[in-house]
Design a protein around this motif. Structure first.
Motif, short mmCIF file in Angstrom:
data_model
loop_
_atom_site.label_atom_id
_atom_site.label_comp_id
_atom_site.label_asym_id
_atom_site.label_seq_id
_atom_site.Cartn_x
_atom_site.Cartn_y
_atom_site.Cartn_z
N HIS A 200 1.06 -1.54 -0.09
CA HIS A 200 0.22 -0.44 -0.17
C HIS A 200 1.04 1.22 0.07
O HIS A 200 0.65 2.20 -0.41
CB HIS A 200 -1.35 0.16 1.34
CG HIS A 200 -0.31 -0.22 2.47
ND1 HIS A 200 0.76 -0.93 3.20
CD2 HIS A 200 -0.16 0.85 3.84
CE1 HIS A 200 1.33 -0.89 4.41
NE2 HIS A 200 1.08 0.35 4.39
N ILE A 201 2.17 0.90 0.05
CA ILE A 201 3.06 2.61 0.06
C ILE A 201 3.32 2.36 -1.38
O ILE A 201 4.08 1.79 -1.96
CB ILE A 201 3.88 1.84 1.32
CG1 ILE A 201 3.71 2.27 2.72
CG2 ILE A 201 5.13 3.31 1.75
CD1 ILE A 201 4.24 2.00 3.77
N LYS A 202 3.18 3.39 -1.59
CA LYS A 202 3.02 3.83 -3.35
C LYS A 202 4.55 4.53 -3.67
O LYS A 202 4.39 5.53 -4.31
CB LYS A 202 2.15 4.20 -4.10
CG LYS A 202 1.21 3.83 -3.71
CD LYS A 202 1.20 1.72 -4.70
CE LYS A 202 -0.13 1.98 -4.05
NZ LYS A 202 -0.52 0.36 -4.00
N VAL A 203 5.73 4.17 -2.58
CA VAL A 203 6.73 4.68 -3.01
C VAL A 203 8.11 3.80 -3.48
O VAL A 203 7.96 2.72 -3.33
CB VAL A 203 7.65 6.07 -1.98
CG1 VAL A 203 6.79 6.96 -1.71
CG2 VAL A 203 7.59 4.27 -0.36
N PRO A 204 8.93 4.14 -4.08
CA PRO A 204 10.04 2.84 -4.92
C PRO A 204 10.66 2.70 -3.28
O PRO A 204 11.34 3.32 -3.06
CB PRO A 204 10.65 3.28 -5.91
CG PRO A 204 10.44 4.91 -6.14
CD PRO A 204 8.93 5.52 -5.29
N ILE A 205 11.25 1.18 -3.38
CA ILE A 205 12.10 0.44 -3.36
C ILE A 205 13.50 0.00 -3.81
O ILE A 205 13.06 -0.95 -4.83
CB ILE A 205 11.19 -0.29 -1.91
CG1 ILE A 205 10.01 0.27 -1.25
CG2 ILE A 205 12.08 -0.85 -1.01
CD1 ILE A 205 8.97 -0.19 -0.25
N LEU A 206 14.38 0.47 -2.81
CA LEU A 206 15.40 -1.08 -3.13
C LEU A 206 16.03 -1.21 -1.90
O LEU A 206 16.61 -0.49 -1.14
CB LEU A 206 16.62 0.75 -3.61
CG LEU A 206 16.61 1.92 -4.65
CD1 LEU A 206 14.99 2.54 -4.66
CD2 LEU A 206 17.56 1.55 -5.04
N VAL A 207 16.05 -2.67 -2.34
CA VAL A 207 16.47 -3.46 -1.72
C VAL A 207 17.86 -3.12 -1.17
O VAL A 207 19.04 -2.76 -1.91
CB VAL A 207 16.02 -4.99 -1.59
CG1 VAL A 207 17.07 -5.45 -3.12
CG2 VAL A 207 16.52 -6.08 -0.30
N GLY A 208 18.36 -3.29 0.22
CA GLY A 208 19.53 -3.27 0.59
C GLY A 208 20.31 -4.64 0.58
O GLY A 208 20.35 -5.45 0.73
#
Ligand code: SF4
Ligand code: SF4
Lengths: 221, 298
Positions: free
Chosen positions: B210-218
């Motif tokens: 539901h969180i609409k921002v891009p996520i870059l996996v660490g």
């Protein structure tokens, strides 16, 4: 209550070296409740001083008095004569008591025998824990009665940092993460909505980080 | 406009790297690493901000030097060392130097570092820092004049604002709640703490759909089995599975790096489909980034 620890004897000895008449002044307030600066502890300090100074060949006159609360003028009045007669007063009150005494008896040489540490509670036998920093705008109603200013190592107000491990704070395995505790308690109460609320930056001007705070009640003045 | 925001907006799987400034003024090796191994391979390069509270060369200056070399920086900012005046001033300065990407972080506690007697600041928390950026973008700041009216800026900055999250924290719900708040406060992208368990990451991504921002996996490159064990014992929210540790332990002496590269590449490959990018942290092993990307099929 205000929690204070007694300074190491070596430090206190420096204050009284060469003095002839020393008054050890206990306080019956917080420091007596946290068992560091009350009547009994004042007697113990006096004995320790007698022994240590005696070994060094000094025999000053060391007397002990304890007042109900050193942060109240009327109680300090009761020892006016003893203070005037001493050439060093070692007070076992918190910093507030030391300062009120110094202000009331400007000619006397008044030394702190304590390191005042925090506002806390007796959480277990023999253990006192810091739990308030006097921020001047208490948010405990929203944080399940757990203070994030005093008990989160970073004083965060919007929830946990990434440092929680097994419920402990990143700075020490012996310290609970305040935000873990808050989360747990709010969840159990079905009040996670309080955790979800975005809190704006703290107004530190109202806290101990701001300028000196004074409370005046006109009806009592 | 920030290339990082463009890349993420285009839907392309976006890779970022990271460098840590030195303790001293010998910044050249770090810049060289970035130029040699990261430039052209990653979209932007994070610069850590007094990482783990160990005093060192500054993040903003390093970001500026990266820009000079045509490398887009991500300016990491922690809340530990500056009050709101200094944070906002540094944000304006950064914008003035052409820095657009800012990653807002709480910052490791001073007791984790090498100046344990310093006074921790944390005037703002990370939410407050994000709010400050938004205010600056709107041409005002966190303060007000004597009549309580918002201050006006002479020229407003524009940022691409990021934050972090710990997907494999042992209690993930508070992490998600905080992430929601960070996004509500203005965060536009997320770089995560190190992840070594694609399955757990997949579950996390479902919970934050539901969180609409891009996520870059660490991705923190594991240099050897000892480092992996150390992280498991000491780094909150990091769980290196035993099978990865065993693979590192079984590597021939002097050839661990090959296994390290393989593991990092595999992790990215496995998680590529779950998120919008990867943030690779090599802890000084930037020279292996090209190989990691090749292994990841990027
Ligand atoms: S919120 Fe403020 S007043 Fe309340 S316990 Fe914490 S420091 Fe004290
Ligand atoms: S681990 Fe918990 S108590 Fe420690 S700084 Fe982070 S949020 Fe605060």
């Amino acid at each position: 209550m205000i929690v204070a620890e007694r300074k190491p004897l070596e430090d206190i000895l420096k204050y009284v070296s060469g003095r002839k008449k020393v008054l050890v002044l206990g306080c019956g307030g917080c420091v007596s409740v946290c068992l560091t600066g009350g009547e009994k502890e004042a007697e113990i300090l006096a004995s320790e001083l007698r022994i240590a100074l005696g070994k060094a060949g000094h025999k000053p006159d060391i007397s002990v008095r304890t007042v109900t609360r050193q942060c109240d003028r009327e109680f300090n009045e009761t020892v006016r004569r003893e203070i005037a007669g001493a050439d060093a007063v070692l007070t076992m009150a918190c910093g507030a008591g030391v300062q009120l005494l110094s202000g009331m008896f400007e000619d006397a040489e008044i030394f702190p025998a304590m390191n005042t540490t925090f506002l806390g509670a007796n959480v277990a036998p023999g253990t006192w824990e810091e739990n308030c920093r006097g921020c001047g705008q208490c948010m405990l109603a929203e944080t399940a009665g757990i203070c994030p200013i005093a008990r989160c190592s970073k004083g965060l107000i919007n929830g946990t940092c990434g440092g929680t491990k097994d419920g402990k704070c990143e700075v020490s395995k012996d310290m609970d993460c305040a935000w873990y505790l808050i989360y747990r308690r709010l969840k159990a109460r079905g009040r996670l909505d309080l955790l979800m609320t975005v809190r704006p930056p703290v107004n530190w001007a109202r806290s101990s980080a701001g300028v000196k705070r004074t409370m005046t009640r006109k009806e009592l003045a | 406009m920030s290339r990082l925001s463009e890349s993420l907006a285009s839907g392309k799987f976006t890779v970022t790297g990271e460098i840590g400034p030195p303790k001293g003024i010998n910044i050249e090796p770090a810049l060289h690493e970035a130029e040699e191994y990261l430039k052209g391979r990653v979209v932007a390069v994070n610069v850590t901000d007094i990482q783990t509270a160990v005093m060192r060369f500054g993040s903003m200056a390093t970001c500026h030097l990266l820009l000079d070399r045509g490398i887009e920086p991500i300016f990491q900012m922690v809340c530990r060392d500056r009050n709101r005046l200094a944070l906002q001033s540094d944000l304006l300065s950064a914008a003035g130097l052409g820095i657009e990407n800012v990653l807002a972080l709480t910052g490791d506690h001073i007791l984790m570092g090498d100046h344990k007697e310093a006074k921790p600041v944390y005037d703002l928390d990370v939410i407050g820092l994000l709010q400050a950026m938004v205010k600056l973008e709107q041409g005002t700041d966190l303060g007000c004049d004597s009549k309580g009216r918002p201050n006006k800026l002479d020229g407003a900055p524009k940022f691409f604002k990021g934050c972090c999250v710990t997907p494999c924290a042992d209690e993930v719900e508070p992490q998600i709640i905080k992430l929601e708040k960070k996004v509500a406060a203005g965060a536009q992208f997320v770089q995560t703490q190190a992840v070594y368990d694609p399955k757990a990451f997949g579950e996390f991504m479902k919970k934050v759909s539901h969180i609409k921002v891009p996520i870059l996996v660490g991705i923190v490159v594991l240099k050897n089995a000892g480092m992996a064990k150390y992280m498991n014992a000491n780094v909150p929210g990091v769980n290196v599975p035993k099978k990865l540790i065993d693979r590192l332990a079984a590597a021939n002496k002097g050839e661990e790096y090959k296994v390290s590269i393989k593991i990092a590449g595999e992790l990215i490959r496995e998680m590529k489909g779950m998120c919008q990018g990867a943030h690779i942290m090599t802890l000084g092993w930037d020279k292996y980034v090209p190989d990691i990307l090749a292994e990841a099929g990027l």
